[in-house]
Design an enzyme around this catalytic site. Sequence first.
Site, PDB file in Angstrom:
ATOM      1  N   THR A 184      -1.819 -31.236 -33.187  1.00 15.34           N
ATOM      2  CA  THR A 184      -2.788 -30.159 -33.353  1.00 15.34           C
ATOM      3  C   THR A 184      -3.192 -29.635 -31.984  1.00 15.34           C
ATOM      4  O   THR A 184      -2.983 -30.305 -30.968  1.00 15.34           O
ATOM      5  CB  THR A 184      -4.025 -30.656 -34.101  1.00 15.34           C
ATOM      6  OG1 THR A 184      -4.673 -31.669 -33.316  1.00 15.34           O
ATOM      7  CG2 THR A 184      -3.643 -31.252 -35.455  1.00 15.34           C
ATOM      8  N   GLU A 329      -1.240 -30.215 -40.494  1.00 11.28           N
ATOM      9  CA  GLU A 329      -1.311 -31.393 -41.361  1.00 11.28           C
ATOM     10  C   GLU A 329      -0.750 -31.169 -42.756  1.00 11.28           C
ATOM     11  O   GLU A 329      -0.601 -32.131 -43.525  1.00 11.28           O
ATOM     12  CB  GLU A 329      -2.774 -31.852 -41.479  1.00 11.28           C
ATOM     13  CG  GLU A 329      -3.349 -32.434 -40.204  1.00 11.28           C
ATOM     14  CD  GLU A 329      -4.029 -31.399 -39.315  1.00 11.28           C
ATOM     15  OE1 GLU A 329      -4.865 -31.775 -38.483  1.00 11.28           O
ATOM     16  OE2 GLU A 329      -3.712 -30.187 -39.456  1.00 11.28           O
ATOM     17  N   LYS A 438     -24.739 -20.533 -40.200  1.00 17.34           N
ATOM     18  CA  LYS A 438     -25.741 -20.807 -41.223  1.00 17.34           C
ATOM     19  C   LYS A 438     -27.032 -20.105 -40.820  1.00 17.34           C
ATOM     20  O   LYS A 438     -27.666 -20.458 -39.832  1.00 17.34           O
ATOM     21  CB  LYS A 438     -25.958 -22.305 -41.383  1.00 17.34           C
ATOM     22  CG  LYS A 438     -24.794 -23.009 -42.054  1.00 17.34           C
ATOM     23  CD  LYS A 438     -25.112 -24.449 -42.416  1.00 17.34           C
ATOM     24  CE  LYS A 438     -23.950 -25.081 -43.159  1.00 17.34           C
ATOM     25  NZ  LYS A 438     -24.219 -26.485 -43.542  1.00 17.34           N
ATOM     26  N   TRP A 443     -24.629 -19.430 -45.771  1.00 21.02           N
ATOM     27  CA  TRP A 443     -23.450 -19.276 -44.938  1.00 21.02           C
ATOM     28  C   TRP A 443     -23.064 -17.808 -44.816  1.00 21.02           C
ATOM     29  O   TRP A 443     -23.072 -17.056 -45.793  1.00 21.02           O
ATOM     30  CB  TRP A 443     -22.272 -20.055 -45.527  1.00 21.02           C
ATOM     31  CG  TRP A 443     -22.379 -21.537 -45.327  1.00 21.02           C
ATOM     32  CD1 TRP A 443     -23.259 -22.200 -44.535  1.00 21.02           C
ATOM     33  CD2 TRP A 443     -21.577 -22.536 -45.947  1.00 21.02           C
ATOM     34  NE1 TRP A 443     -23.056 -23.547 -44.616  1.00 21.02           N
ATOM     35  CE2 TRP A 443     -22.023 -23.796 -45.476  1.00 21.02           C
ATOM     36  CE3 TRP A 443     -20.520 -22.510 -46.850  1.00 21.02           C
ATOM     37  CZ2 TRP A 443     -21.458 -24.994 -45.861  1.00 21.02           C
ATOM     38  CZ3 TRP A 443     -19.942 -23.694 -47.251  1.00 21.02           C
ATOM     39  CH2 TRP A 443     -20.409 -24.931 -46.758  1.00 21.02           C
TER      40      TRP A 443
END
Length: 546
Positions: A184, A329, A438, A443
Site C-alpha cells: 500500500t 487488498e 464531521k 458526515w
Amino acid sequence: MKALMQDWSMTLDKILDHAARWHGDREVITRSVEGPIVRAAYADIHAGAKQVSHGLLEAGVKPGDRVATLGWNSNRHLAVWYGTIGIGAVLHSLNPRLFPEQLVYIVNHAGDEMLFADPFCAPLLEEILPQCPTVRRVIFLSDLAHTPNTSFPSESYEPWVAGRPIDAAWGGFDENSAAGLCYTSGTTGNPKGVLYGHRSNYLHTMMSLQPDALNLSARDTVLLIVPMYHANAWGVMYSAPMVGAKLVLPGQKMDGASLHELIETEGVTYSAGVPTNWQMLLAHLKETRGKLTTLQRVTVGGAALPESIILTLRDDYGVDVIQGWGMTETSPLGTVSVPSSKVAKLSIDEQIVYKLKQGRLLCNLDLKLVDDEDRRLPHDGTTFGRLMIKGPTVASGYYGDRHGDALDDEGFFDTGDVSTIDADGYMQITDRAKDVIKSGGEWISSIDVENFAMGHRKAALCAVIGVTHPKWDERPILLVQLKPGQAAEGHEFLDFLDGKIPKWWMPDDVVFVDEIPLGPTGKIDKKLLRQRLTGYSLPFDAAVTR
C-alpha cells in the site's frame, strides 16, 4: 462423496501457457525504453519468460523468494513477471514514484533478492541500494547500449537472457502459494504488504472478465495505462492474455499526445486508467481537435471520477466510461458500475447518477456497512457507514504483520472507506475514513463536493478538507487549482455548487492554490495539503455564523 473431476491446479503460469498456445500470434506492443515501438506476440513473451525463469534458477532463486521490479509497462517487464511466478517465486512490483525512504523500507521489509529496473530508475537505485542489503543482483530492462553506468554492479536484460533455453518447467506447486507482493502507499504509517496467491489471482481474473466487469475478449485491443506496480495493473496482466486480447503497453510516456498516438495507431478498443490519465488525453484532444476512432470503452478507478469526464468522453467521442472500485487488498477489483437491468432501461442522462457510483459487487465477494460500534447499517442509499468486504480475493492480513489477520468476527476486511449502498446494490464511496468531515455530528462527503466542483470550467483539480470550527467541530473548505491562464474568485465556485449539494455541505471558504499534490498512485495527497495549510483559519464570518 467427491466429484470425479480432474485435479487442475489454478496457478498463474497456466494463463501465459494458454495465451502462447492458443493466441500465440496475438500482438503485445510496447513503447520501449530505447524509444521505438516494439512488436512481439504472446508466444514471444512466453519464450522470454521461460528464459527469465532459467536465469532466476541459475541465480539461486527458490520458490517463495522475492524478485522485485521497478519500472513501467513493457514486454520485458511482462516476461519477468511470468518468469518469476512460473517457478513459484514471488513477484514484488515496486512503485518508482514513492519517496526513496519508502522504497528502502519496502525492499528491506520484503527481503527482495533480485531487482529488475527500467534504466531511468538508476539514480533512484544509487540512492536506495546502499541501504538495501538483501538485494544481491540488479538487471536493467534494456539492451546493452541503453544500460546505465552505475556505481553498483548491474547487468543488461538482453545479454542476460540471450541464449537461455525456452523450456523451463513451470508450476507443480500448491495453488495457494504466494505469487505477488504489492505494498500500500502508506499514507498513514509504514506501507503494508499485500501477498497475493496463485489461486486468488486466478479467481480474480475470471471474476474481472465477466460482462458486468471488465468484459474483455479476444476481439479487444487493450491499452494498459494502469502501471504494473499498481495492484497487478487491475488484473489486466492476467485477464488480457487469458482471453488473447491484443495488449498495448505505453512504457513511461503517458502524456495525452503519446496515449492518443497509441490508441489510434494500434486500434485500441478498451483502456484502463486513473482520472488524471483521461484529463490529460481530453486536454490534448481539445487542443489538437483530435478524434477517437476505435476506442469504445474505458474503465476508470483509483480516485473519484468527475462527471465532466463521463460526459465529455460520451458526448464528444462516443466512449463509454465505466467506473470501478477496489484496493490493493482486494486484488484489486471489487465493484464495477455497469448498468443493472433496471438502470439499463433509463435514459442515458438518467443513468449518469449510477455511473458516478462505484458500482455493483462482483460474484464471490460480499459487502456490508457498519457504524462505529460495528453494527450493520441499512442499504438504503443514504446511510453512511464503514465499508467492509470479504471473499477469496481479499487480504486476510499483511505480510510480516505479527498482529495476525485483519478481519472482523464475520471475516470482513475494513476497507477504510465510508460509503453508502442503495437498494439495487450500487455502492458509492463518500470519503476515506481518515478524511471524513464531521460537522455538527453529521458526515459531509468531500468526494461529492470535489466531483461537482471539478465540473467548473476553470477548475483543473479540486480538493475538499475539513478544518476546525468553534461551533460545528469541522467545516469543509474547497481548494482549487485553476487551469493555466484562468483567474477566478471564490464566489464563482460557491455559486456553481449552489443547488448541486446540500446547503450545509457548502464550503465555508474557497482557497486557490498553485498545485494540488498527488500521491504516488495519482490520488490527491490530503495529508500534504493539510500540512501546507498549517496556520490557516476560517474567515471570521464563516466561523461565527455557520
